[in-house]
Design a protein around this motif. Structure first.
Motif, PDB file in Angstrom:
ATOM      1  N   ARG A   1     -41.949 114.894  -5.993  1.00 53.58           N
ATOM      2  CA  ARG A   1     -42.655 114.832  -7.298  1.00 53.58           C
ATOM      3  C   ARG A   1     -41.473 113.828  -8.236  1.00 53.58           C
ATOM      4  O   ARG A   1     -41.896 112.843  -8.875  1.00 53.58           O
TER       5      ARG A   1
ATOM      6  N   SER B   1     -39.534 111.531  -6.984  1.00 51.08           N
ATOM      7  CA  SER B   1     -39.104 110.212  -6.351  1.00 51.08           C
ATOM      8  C   SER B   1     -39.892 109.118  -7.027  1.00 51.08           C
ATOM      9  O   SER B   1     -41.094 109.211  -7.244  1.00 51.08           O
ATOM     10  N   ARG B   2     -39.057 108.039  -6.891  1.00 53.49           N
ATOM     11  CA  ARG B   2     -39.886 106.858  -7.134  1.00 53.49           C
ATOM     12  C   ARG B   2     -40.683 106.030  -6.084  1.00 53.49           C
ATOM     13  O   ARG B   2     -41.432 105.229  -6.260  1.00 53.49           O
ATOM     14  N   HIS B   3     -40.356 106.639  -4.853  1.00 57.20           N
ATOM     15  CA  HIS B   3     -41.097 106.226  -3.637  1.00 57.20           C
ATOM     16  C   HIS B   3     -42.564 106.518  -3.651  1.00 57.20           C
ATOM     17  O   HIS B   3     -43.087 107.705  -3.935  1.00 57.20           O
ATOM     18  N   LYS B   4     -43.354 105.285  -3.556  1.00 55.24           N
ATOM     19  CA  LYS B   4     -44.868 105.512  -3.496  1.00 55.24           C
ATOM     20  C   LYS B   4     -45.200 106.129  -2.267  1.00 55.24           C
ATOM     21  O   LYS B   4     -45.166 105.793  -1.294  1.00 55.24           O
TER      22      LYS B   4
END
Ligand code: S3P
Length: 205
Positions: free
Chosen positions: A136, A138-141
């Motif tokens: 949640r 994380s910037r990672h998509k």
């Protein structure tokens, strides 16, 4: 970095690459948020090997981002691309490879990786609440972030596959540097044990 004494009681201050069983690949598995990429990059640096992120290979081969691949053609298509990327990557040596969280969901793919020679597969095992908090934050998509129940179900389904790895490292509450140190130590112990089970206890390469 230094290692503790191995099972034969010998000084184990030896380069990782030369320790006992020959090894030319570390493969990291675990759920989304397990730290496969961050710890993998650290481990590669420590070993003087190359770090390879399977998601990055898939994106480079497809010319699309992971979310774009999921949007355009769905999960089944993504898994096919993932398997192709794995087949290309598996020919490379002296790499630390971070799999995607779902790469080993297909038992055939899991068996395929476990058959690679000179390879140690490591499961980075963190408690689910910690994984969810990391995902949640994380910037990672990540396209598969649905309802918590769906994630729980995926996690449960995958656990036996993750546990098939040669080595498990419990990562709960640890930072990346600590996980990396434990990982390298656990892999080295595994090498020593494997060599002993080959009936070759003298430690010579
Ligand atoms: C997936 C995990 C992702 C990526 C894709 C699917 C999964 O990788 O491969 O979004 O099925 O768990 P990370 O585990 O690196 O997030």
């Amino acid at each position: 970095m230094s290692y503790p004494e191995d099972q034969s009681g010998k000084n184990s201050e030896v380069p990782f690459q030369r320790a006992c069983r020959p090894l030319s690949r570390l493969v990291l598995t675990g759920f989304m948020g397990a730290g496969k990429s961050s710890v993998g990059a650290l481990a590669a640096q420590e070993l003087g090997w190359r770090f390879v992120d399977l998601d990055g290979v898939i994106e480079a081969m497809a010319g699309k981002t992971i979310p774009e691949i999921f949007r355009a053609a769905g999960e089944a298509h993504f898994r096919e691309q993932e398997r192709r990327a794995l087949e290309v990557t598996g020919r490379q040596k002296e790499i630390v490879l971070a799999l995607g969280g779902g790469t080993i969901e297909d038992p055939d793919t899991l068996a395929y990786v476990l058959e690679w020679k000179e390879t140690c597969m490591v499961f980075l095992d963190a408690p689910l609440p910690e994984l969810l908090a990391r995902i949640r934050g994380s910037r990672h998509k990540r396209p598969l972030l649905g309802q918590p129940e769906a994630l729980l179900e995926r996690h449960q389904r995958r656990l036996p596959h993750y546990r098939a790895a040669h080595v498990t490292v419990a990562t709960g509450g640890l930072d990346q540097t600590e996980v990396c140190a434990r990982l390298l130590q656990a892999v080295r112990s595994w090498q020593v044990e494997e060599r002993a089970s080959d009936g070759n206890l003298d430690g010579k390469p």
